[in-house]
Design an enzyme around this catalytic site. Structure first.
Site, PDB file in Angstrom:
ATOM      1  N   PHE A 118       0.823  -1.207   0.000  1.00  0.00           N
ATOM      2  CA  PHE A 118       0.000   0.000   0.000  1.00  0.00           C
ATOM      3  C   PHE A 118       0.862   1.264   0.000  1.00  0.00           C
ATOM      4  O   PHE A 118       1.804   1.393   0.776  1.00  0.00           O
ATOM      5  CB  PHE A 118      -0.909  -0.013   1.231  1.00  0.00           C
ATOM      6  CG  PHE A 118      -1.934   1.077   1.270  1.00  0.00           C
ATOM      7  CD1 PHE A 118      -2.984   1.092   0.369  1.00  0.00           C
ATOM      8  CD2 PHE A 118      -1.860   2.078   2.235  1.00  0.00           C
ATOM      9  CE1 PHE A 118      -3.944   2.088   0.420  1.00  0.00           C
ATOM     10  CE2 PHE A 118      -2.808   3.077   2.292  1.00  0.00           C
ATOM     11  CZ  PHE A 118      -3.854   3.089   1.378  1.00  0.00           C
ATOM     12  N   ASN A 216      -4.100   2.806  10.026  1.00  0.00           N
ATOM     13  CA  ASN A 216      -4.824   3.177   8.813  1.00  0.00           C
ATOM     14  C   ASN A 216      -5.261   1.848   8.215  1.00  0.00           C
ATOM     15  O   ASN A 216      -4.632   1.319   7.299  1.00  0.00           O
ATOM     16  CB  ASN A 216      -3.923   3.946   7.849  1.00  0.00           C
ATOM     17  CG  ASN A 216      -4.616   4.271   6.537  1.00  0.00           C
ATOM     18  OD1 ASN A 216      -5.834   4.183   6.430  1.00  0.00           O
ATOM     19  ND2 ASN A 216      -3.840   4.641   5.527  1.00  0.00           N
ATOM     20  N   PRO A 217      -6.341   1.275   8.741  1.00  0.00           N
ATOM     21  CA  PRO A 217      -6.727  -0.092   8.369  1.00  0.00           C
ATOM     22  C   PRO A 217      -7.463  -0.134   7.034  1.00  0.00           C
ATOM     23  O   PRO A 217      -7.833   0.926   6.496  1.00  0.00           O
ATOM     24  CB  PRO A 217      -7.677  -0.473   9.509  1.00  0.00           C
ATOM     25  CG  PRO A 217      -8.355   0.818   9.836  1.00  0.00           C
ATOM     26  CD  PRO A 217      -7.301   1.887   9.670  1.00  0.00           C
TER      27      PRO A 217
END
Length: 312
Positions: A118, A216-217
């Site tokens: 990510f 920050n899931p």
């Protein structure tokens, strides 16, 4: 499919070389920047000018988006032209600029970024600041648990900017865990970071030893995944984005974990979807959680993006 993709790439390279490199007078960095931007605009590539600046700057050896300016009237070497050609081809294929460059700045640090881990987002810099503000004014040693570090942008920024901080980072992706460790080593922060591979549900911790849990899931609602840009849907690990039907598939286990390992006066800081400050409270009540949302903070786009939770 692979053959079609290969033929498309060959065609793109041919067009690029013919249009960008055939005329000697077109060989200046500034001229190549303009034509790269025009090509991106023609093909509807997002942020065409910024993409072109980052790529040209990288080709001339600068990590800054305006680094090309120092070389604006100079011509590129043959090797630089080939490098530019490869990078532009990747961008036309909607590869994110961050992956093309292989590195990206986040607050005070520069991180290596590789697909499919990510990519750090600019709004997440504010999440780091919320944690730092919460801990400011205290000289005590603080222990923080981060869930899902990805490339390590949150935990490594906290370690860089807070000398009295130690972080344990829980990451289910081996690729992401390895990248976080690699970035920590490069920044000289590895001694205060412990990266554990595993899921939130499998994390074994019964002692209330953390002052803060930050994450920050994955919080994108599954119905919204289809509307993601190709840069995201084709190249990033969707597990880092997919939050399930309501976007809370990982958020709720994090809050449940906090009941065991967060100190009594500890705080949870989460980046969430703007709908979550509204739909999360009834879910917490439904499961009998000891936590509630103490405040909601807007991001720079004026969206409800961050929540701070504490015990009732």
């Amino acid at each position: 499919m692979a053959l079609c993709r290969q033929r498309a790439q060959i065609a793109v390279r041919h067009v690029f070389h013919r249009n960008f490199c055939s005329k000697v007078e077109d060989g200046s960095v500034l001229g190549l920047l303009q034509r790269t931007k025009n090509k991106f605009e023609t093909l509807c590539i997002p942020e065409p000018e910024l993409s072109a600046k980052h790529i040209l700057s990288h080709v001339v050896g600068s990590s800054q988006p305006n680094g090309y300016l120092k070389y604006s009237e100079k011509s590129l070497s043959e090797d630089q032209i080939k490098h530019l050609e490869q990078m532009v081809t990747c961008r036309i294929a909607r590869v994110p600029v961050q992956y093309i460059l292989g590195a990206w700045d986040f607050r005070e640090i520069s991180l290596q970024v590789h697909p499919p881990v990510f990519i750090p987002r600019p709004e997440t810099e504010q999440l780091v600041q919320l944690v730092l503000d919460h801990l400011s004014g205290s000289s005590e040693h603080h222990r923080i648990l981060e869930v899902g570090p990805g490339s390590g942008n949150i935990c490594l920024s906290l370690l860089k900017e807070g000398e009295n901080i130690q972080v344990e980072a829980l990451e289910r992706s081996k690729l992401a865990a390895d990248l976080t460790r690699k970035n920590a080593d490069a920044l000289g922060l590895q001694s205060r970071l412990n990266v554990i591979e595993g899921k939130v549900e499998d994390y074994q911790e019964d002692k209330a030893r953390f002052d803060v849990i930050v994450s920050n899931p994955p919080y994108v609602l599954r119905k919204d995944l289809m509307s993601l840009q190709p840069e995201i849907s084709l190249y990033e690990d969707l597990r880092a984005l997919d939050g399930g039907a309501d976007g809370l598939e990982v958020v709720l286990p994090i809050i449940k974990l906090a009941e065991k390992c967060l100190k009594e006066q500890g705080r949870i800081f989460l980046e969430v979807d703007p709908c979550h400050p509204h739909i999360l409270p009834p879910r917490l009540k439904e499961i009998g959680s000891a936590f509630h949302i103490e405040r909601t903070i807007k991001d720079f786009q004026d969206k409800d993006r961050f929540i701070e939770l504490c015990r009732k």
